[in-house]
Scaffold this motif. Sequence first.
Motif, PDB file in Angstrom:
ATOM      1  N   TYR A   7      -5.717  58.364  56.099  1.00  0.00           N
ATOM      2  CA  TYR A   7      -4.326  57.958  55.918  1.00  0.00           C
ATOM      3  C   TYR A   7      -4.109  57.501  54.486  1.00  0.00           C
ATOM      4  O   TYR A   7      -4.907  56.734  53.944  1.00  0.00           O
ATOM      5  CB  TYR A   7      -3.973  56.800  56.850  1.00  0.00           C
ATOM      6  N   HIS A  26      -1.218  58.343  65.552  1.00  0.00           N
ATOM      7  CA  HIS A  26      -2.317  57.379  65.526  1.00  0.00           C
ATOM      8  C   HIS A  26      -2.890  57.138  66.926  1.00  0.00           C
ATOM      9  O   HIS A  26      -4.112  57.162  67.117  1.00  0.00           O
ATOM     10  CB  HIS A  26      -1.834  56.076  64.892  1.00  0.00           C
ATOM     11  N   CYS A  63      -8.619  51.024  62.285  1.00  0.00           N
ATOM     12  CA  CYS A  63      -9.055  51.998  61.277  1.00  0.00           C
ATOM     13  C   CYS A  63     -10.346  51.528  60.617  1.00  0.00           C
ATOM     14  O   CYS A  63     -10.684  50.349  60.649  1.00  0.00           O
ATOM     15  CB  CYS A  63      -7.984  52.156  60.190  1.00  0.00           C
TER      16      CYS A  63
END
Length: 130
Positions: A7, A26, A63
């Motif tokens: 990202y 996501h 993440c």
Amino acid sequence: MSIPYVYDAGALIAIDDNDRRMWAIHHLAIEEGRRLLVPAVVVGQAWRDSRRQVQLGRFLHSCEIVPVGLELAKAAGILCGRAGTGDVVDAVVVTIAQAHGAIVFTSDPEDIAHLSAASDIKPGLVIRRL
């Protein structure tokens, strides 16, 4: 094995703006077990206020934040030189994506494609516009 995602700041800004499409991308990626990579410098590009970015903070916990050490910084600098650009953050995104065979989610697909084309790595990156 799933292809990882990287990202860029555009993705983080979309999450911060509660963009439903980015949230859907996501959540599906999490369900698919993908690695979700965010370069640390991208966090710096998008982060402004902890009190107002609670949602982005939660997102970042799902993440993998990739640190930018000396070798990665050098590789990004070399790529900037080849591409004739000074955008080190985008060059870091491209360098990480190439190293992991990842798909890039970005709001600047032209810049990412230009940097990808300037590298010696073929085939070029898969780039998804936000």
